[in-house]
Motif scaffolding. Structure first.
Motif, PDB file in Angstrom:
ATOM      1  N   ALA A  58       0.741  -1.041  -0.054  1.00 45.82           N
ATOM      2  CA  ALA A  58       0.106   0.231  -0.634  1.00 45.82           C
ATOM      3  C   ALA A  58       0.421   1.207   0.124  1.00 45.82           C
ATOM      4  CB  ALA A  58      -1.513  -0.023   1.190  1.00 45.82           C
ATOM      5  N   ALA A 102      -5.933  -0.256  -1.706  1.00 49.40           N
ATOM      6  CA  ALA A 102      -4.773   0.930  -0.774  1.00 49.40           C
ATOM      7  C   ALA A 102      -5.226   1.515  -1.088  1.00 49.40           C
ATOM      8  CB  ALA A 102      -3.526   0.005  -1.156  1.00 49.40           C
ATOM      9  N   ASN A 104      -3.479   4.180   0.190  1.00 46.41           N
ATOM     10  CA  ASN A 104      -2.739   5.120   0.341  1.00 46.41           C
ATOM     11  C   ASN A 104      -2.357   6.071  -1.117  1.00 46.41           C
ATOM     12  OD1 ASN A 104      -2.180   2.953   2.292  1.00 46.41           O
ATOM     13  ND2 ASN A 104      -0.473   3.738   2.563  1.00 46.41           N
ATOM     14  N   THR A 172       6.469  -0.322   0.672  1.00 45.61           N
ATOM     15  CA  THR A 172       6.887   0.931   1.399  1.00 45.61           C
ATOM     16  C   THR A 172       7.882   2.209   0.840  1.00 45.61           C
ATOM     17  OG1 THR A 172       8.266   0.362   3.091  1.00 45.61           O
ATOM     18  CG2 THR A 172       6.300  -0.368   3.497  1.00 45.61           C
ATOM     19  N   ASP A 245      -3.758  -2.770   4.048  1.00 45.13           N
ATOM     20  CA  ASP A 245      -4.388  -1.737   2.651  1.00 45.13           C
ATOM     21  C   ASP A 245      -4.934  -0.332   2.650  1.00 45.13           C
ATOM     22  OD1 ASP A 245      -3.045  -4.426   1.300  1.00 45.13           O
ATOM     23  OD2 ASP A 245      -2.511  -2.669  -0.059  1.00 45.13           O
ATOM     24  N   ARG A 246      -5.949  -1.037   3.615  1.00 49.18           N
ATOM     25  CA  ARG A 246      -6.987  -0.198   4.646  1.00 49.18           C
ATOM     26  C   ARG A 246      -6.829  -0.055   5.804  1.00 49.18           C
ATOM     27  NH1 ARG A 246     -11.567   3.147   0.672  1.00 49.18           N
ATOM     28  NH2 ARG A 246      -9.769   2.427  -1.406  1.00 49.18           N
ATOM     29  N   ASN A 255      -6.387  -6.368   4.244  1.00 51.81           N
ATOM     30  CA  ASN A 255      -4.880  -7.254   4.296  1.00 51.81           C
ATOM     31  C   ASN A 255      -4.852  -7.944   3.203  1.00 51.81           C
ATOM     32  OD1 ASN A 255      -2.132  -6.160   4.020  1.00 51.81           O
ATOM     33  ND2 ASN A 255      -2.356  -8.443   5.885  1.00 51.81           N
ATOM     34  N   ALA A 277       0.700   0.204  10.421  1.00 55.73           N
ATOM     35  CA  ALA A 277       0.651   0.289   8.729  1.00 55.73           C
ATOM     36  C   ALA A 277       0.601   1.991   9.368  1.00 55.73           C
ATOM     37  CB  ALA A 277      -1.146   0.682   8.587  1.00 55.73           C
ATOM     38  N   THR A 281      -2.842   4.603   6.161  1.00 54.37           N
ATOM     39  CA  THR A 281      -3.378   3.440   5.327  1.00 54.37           C
ATOM     40  C   THR A 281      -4.834   3.020   6.212  1.00 54.37           C
ATOM     41  OG1 THR A 281      -1.362   2.242   5.807  1.00 54.37           O
ATOM     42  CG2 THR A 281      -3.567   0.716   5.550  1.00 54.37           C
TER      43      THR A 281
END
Ligand code: MRU
Length: 359
Positions: A58, A102, A104, A172, A245-246, A255, A277, A281
């Motif tokens: 993400a 994701a 992000n 990342t 991911d969120r 995830n 995270a 996120t």
């Protein structure tokens, strides 16, 4: 860019490189067999690289998209100094369609859009956009190092940990979220054993997590995804440590597919679950995990392995690549702003408002 001299020293921290107006991505589809960089020159190429898993994870997707906007700005201004703003909007939409789960990605695009709104229409936006993308990238590395320390503080001496997918430097800006915690805890001498799920079908655990940990001289034992519950039953596993991911406003966590099953098995076996995270996120606009869009990818990912068809011809396929772990199965969410234990909406709101958790 000639990276050949450095190829034997490339690590996960080198996965996203901006050099002389171009974006270079370490092709994660080929690791660890091949260390190869792709050069990207446009937002469309960047979006394609995200969709095709050249870059994944993400925060890395968000950072890459931010550099994609830099490429969009430079190309649009070069093409038309009068109409670059309209062209860049199309490119941002294109980047936003690259992967759905994701958050992000959308967080980074919003940041770039906010900056764009302040820029004069008659000047080349490239430099300002690049500074913003670099700021996003650097802040993510700092966040990961801080989360590493916060997460390590929760881990007792002699711990056994299981991680899933790859939430490392590759996923990342550098250092990693879940792997950042494992790295920091390992440095403190707290980790007895790290186990990594292989993570079908892309094998992020077997290929990427194992590569990163071994480069850092951290021994790792691979597990078939289905072996994790059996391993927990044998004892000696203290933590499941994963990325996300969120994260919804109530602390439900999306995830990599398989995380939910791990958390259910962890609860049964008295193993704690830690999600590391950054706050980029966290999606406070979604009340709960059922609202998180879950990406479903192509059937070929499950029908084959290593480029070869392995499944029986004619079998149907369902390939959701993320799942949602409900907040009641999570012991700690570790962010750069602090740790939320037993997450719920109130605690997540306090975290985002920067109010420390009360004891
Ligand atoms: O499909 P991927 O490889 O992009 O999935 C990645 C994950 O599920 C990671 O655990 C998550 O993005 C956190 S990365 C720090």
């Amino acid at each position: 860019m000639d990276l050949s001299q450095h190829m034997n020293r490339i690590t996960g921290d080198d996965a996203i490189i901006w050099r002389e107006g171009r974006l270079y991505l370490l092709d994660q589809r080929r690791l660890p067999a091949e260390v190869n960089f792709l050069e990207l020159n446009s937002a469309a190429e960047t979006a394609r690289a995200i969709t095709d898993m050249v870059v994944r994870g993400a925060p890395a997707i968000g950072i890459t998209a931010a550099y994609g906007v830099v490429l969009a700005g430079a190309n649009a201004f070069r093409a038309s100094a009068a109409r670059w703003q309209a062209a860049i909007r199309d490119d941002i939409e294109h980047l936003g369609r690259s992967r759905p789960t994701a958050v992000n990605l959308f967080w980074a695009l919003k940041r770039m859009e906010a900056l764009l709104a302040e820029l004069p229409a008659d000047r080349d936006p490239s430099d300002a956009l690049l500074q913003e993308a670099i700021a996003i990238h650097q802040a993510d590395i700092r966040a990961n190092r801080h989360m590493g320390e916060l997460g390590a503080s929760l881990i007792g001496a002699g711990s056994g940990v299981i991680t899933h997918c790859n939430a490392g430097a590759l996923a990342t800006g550098g250092y990693g979220t879940a792997l950042g915690v494992i790295r920091s805890a390992h440095k403190r001498g707290l980790i007895r054993e790290v186990l990594a799920d292989e993570t079908r079908p892309w094998l992020q655990g077997a290929r990427l997590t194992a590569w990163e940990l071994l480069q850092d001289q951290i021994p790792v034992t691979l597990l078939a995804d289905g072996a994790a519950a059996h391993r927990m039953a044998q004892g000696g596993i203290d933590w499941i440590i994963v990325g996300s991911d969120r994260i919804a406003a109530n602390g439900d966590v999306a995830n990599k597919i398989g995380t939910y099953g791990l958390a259910v098995a962890a609860k049964h076996h008295g193993v704690q679950v830690m999600v590391a995270a950054p706050t980029s996120t966290i999606d406070m606009e979604l009340a709960g995990g059922s609202e998180i869009p879950i990406e479903v990818r192509g059937e070929e990912e499950l029908l084959g392995c290593g480029g070869r068809q392995v499944a029986a011809k004619g079998a149907g396929v369902w390939n959701p690549v993320f799942d949602v772990t409900p907040n009641e199965l999570i012991d700690a969410i570790v962010t750069e702003r602090g740790v939320v234990t037993s997450p719920n909406r109130k605690k997540m709101e306090n975290l985002m408002a920067n109010r420390p958790e009360s004891p």
